[in-house]
Design an enzyme around this catalytic site. Structure first.
Site, PDB file in Angstrom:
ATOM      1  N   HIS A  11      -7.894  -5.342  -0.484  1.00  0.00           N
ATOM      2  CA  HIS A  11      -6.756  -4.688   0.156  1.00  0.00           C
ATOM      3  C   HIS A  11      -6.561  -5.301   1.547  1.00  0.00           C
ATOM      4  CE1 HIS A  11      -4.113  -1.181  -0.299  1.00  0.00           C
ATOM      5  NE2 HIS A  11      -4.221  -0.999   1.012  1.00  0.00           N
ATOM      6  N   SER A  18       0.841  -1.197   0.000  1.00  0.00           N
ATOM      7  CA  SER A  18       0.000   0.000   0.000  1.00  0.00           C
ATOM      8  C   SER A  18       0.878   1.249   0.000  1.00  0.00           C
ATOM      9  CB  SER A  18      -0.956  -0.068   1.195  1.00  0.00           C
ATOM     10  OG  SER A  18      -2.032   0.812   1.032  1.00  0.00           O
ATOM     11  N   ASP A  21      -9.960  -4.283  -4.977  1.00  0.00           N
ATOM     12  CA  ASP A  21      -9.215  -3.248  -4.264  1.00  0.00           C
ATOM     13  C   ASP A  21      -9.291  -1.956  -5.081  1.00  0.00           C
ATOM     14  OD1 ASP A  21      -7.295  -1.632  -3.019  1.00  0.00           O
ATOM     15  OD2 ASP A  21      -5.682  -3.098  -3.165  1.00  0.00           O
TER      16      ASP A  21
END
Length: 318
Positions: free
Chosen positions: A289, A165, A259
């Site tokens: 995610h 991320s 995601d």
């Protein structure tokens, strides 16, 4: 365009079950908390769906000086006392939450499976430290490793960067800086990285709500981190804005199908490939995610751990 109900049908049964349980827990949404409360809430839930921690020969906490003299905390993981190649890892959390502690099990697992050392970086978080502090801390840590890692018995001739991320954003930016500074890297390991200046792709619309990372979370994180709209176009925040990526390290990119960030991850893989960079792209179907930290219930997380370890072993064997 896929409607939310159709998007939900993409989920694996195990992933759907996780989302149902999260909804049932009815915890306050992160964006309704202040940053300190959000950090505490994230840390409290970080290990709930994790696999057991891998035992390792070395786990060491220490600090290094950042460019402004700040003592930057690092944690070293290694499966042996040998002189091992090193993955420098940056945790996720929207530059606002997350820590070495929240990603401890993931880093242990990568060290265990890949047979390499992993150094996890507790870079400074927003809003106390706004852009580009996290990017500067990430680069300072990598530069330290390149010049001083051998003092800790590490093989500094074989280095990789990685992160998930926001940490994937930092790793991608470090790979560009490493190219600019003629620092050889064997691999950049990018797990659902943030890559784009704006969150306006179709996946951002399709998975805006109900898929772990929500549009409101992203807005909250970036409002904490960015000083002004101009920061969005800086490639240290959005690697897709980099003028060129020719000659950066080969990439392993792992994305989650459900995601908001999946489209920009694919776009970055395309940008790298167009520049002649070797890219191994894996899209894990039916997961969201954060799936990488749900190995106790999400089989795709354990598959991704194995794929990442394989990519690291291959990169370090060259």
């Amino acid at each position: 365009m896929t409607h939310p109900a159709q998007a939900e049908e993409l989920l694996t049964p195990a992933m759907r079950d996780v989302l149902v349980r999260m909804a049932r827990a009815a915890r306050p949404p992160l964006h309704t908390l202040n940053p300190q409360q959000a950090r505490a809430a994230y840390e409290a839930g970080a290990g709930v769906l994790e696999i057991p921690p891998a035992p390792l020969a070395r786990v060491e906490d220490f600090t290094i000086p950042a460019r402004d003299g700040f003592a930057l905390p690092l944690r070293l993981y290694a499966p042996a006392h040998d002189k091992l190649p090193v993955l420098m890892y940056f945790h996720g959390g929207g530059f606002t939450i997350g820590s070495v502690a929240s990603h401890d099990i993931l880093c242990r697992q990568l060290a265990h499976l890949a047979g390499c050392a992993v150094i996890s970086v507790d870079y400074r978080l927003a809003p106390e430290y706004k852009f580009p502090t996290a990017a500067n801390d990430a680069w300072d840590a990598l530069a330290w490793l390149s010049f001083h890692g051998d003092e800790r018995g590490l093989d500094t001739t074989r280095l990789a960067v990685g992160g998930d991320s926001a940490g994937g954003t930092l790793a991608a930016a470090c790979a560009i800086q490493a190219r600019d500074m003629a620092m050889p890297l064997e691999l950049q390991l990018l797990i659902y990285p943030g890559c784009a200046p704006q969150q306006d792709s179709s996946s951002h619309r399709r998975f805006a709500q109900g898929f772990v990372l929500e549009a409101s979370h992203i807005e909250f994180f970036f409002s904490q981190y960015l000083r002004s709209p101009a920061d969005r176009d800086d490639w240290r925040f959005s690697p897709l804005s980099a003028p060129d990526v020719d000659g950066v390290a080969p990439a392993w990119i792992g994305l989650a199908e459900c995601d908001p960030l999946v489209d920009e991850g694919v776009a970055y893989a395309d940008k790298l490939r167009l520049a002649g960079v070797a890219v191994d792209l894996e899209i894990y179907r039916g997961v969201t995610h954060e799936f990488i930290k749900m190995g106790r219930v999400i089989v795709e997380a354990r598959q991704a751990h194995a794929h990442m370890a394989h990519a690291l072993r291959n990169a370090f064997a060259k």
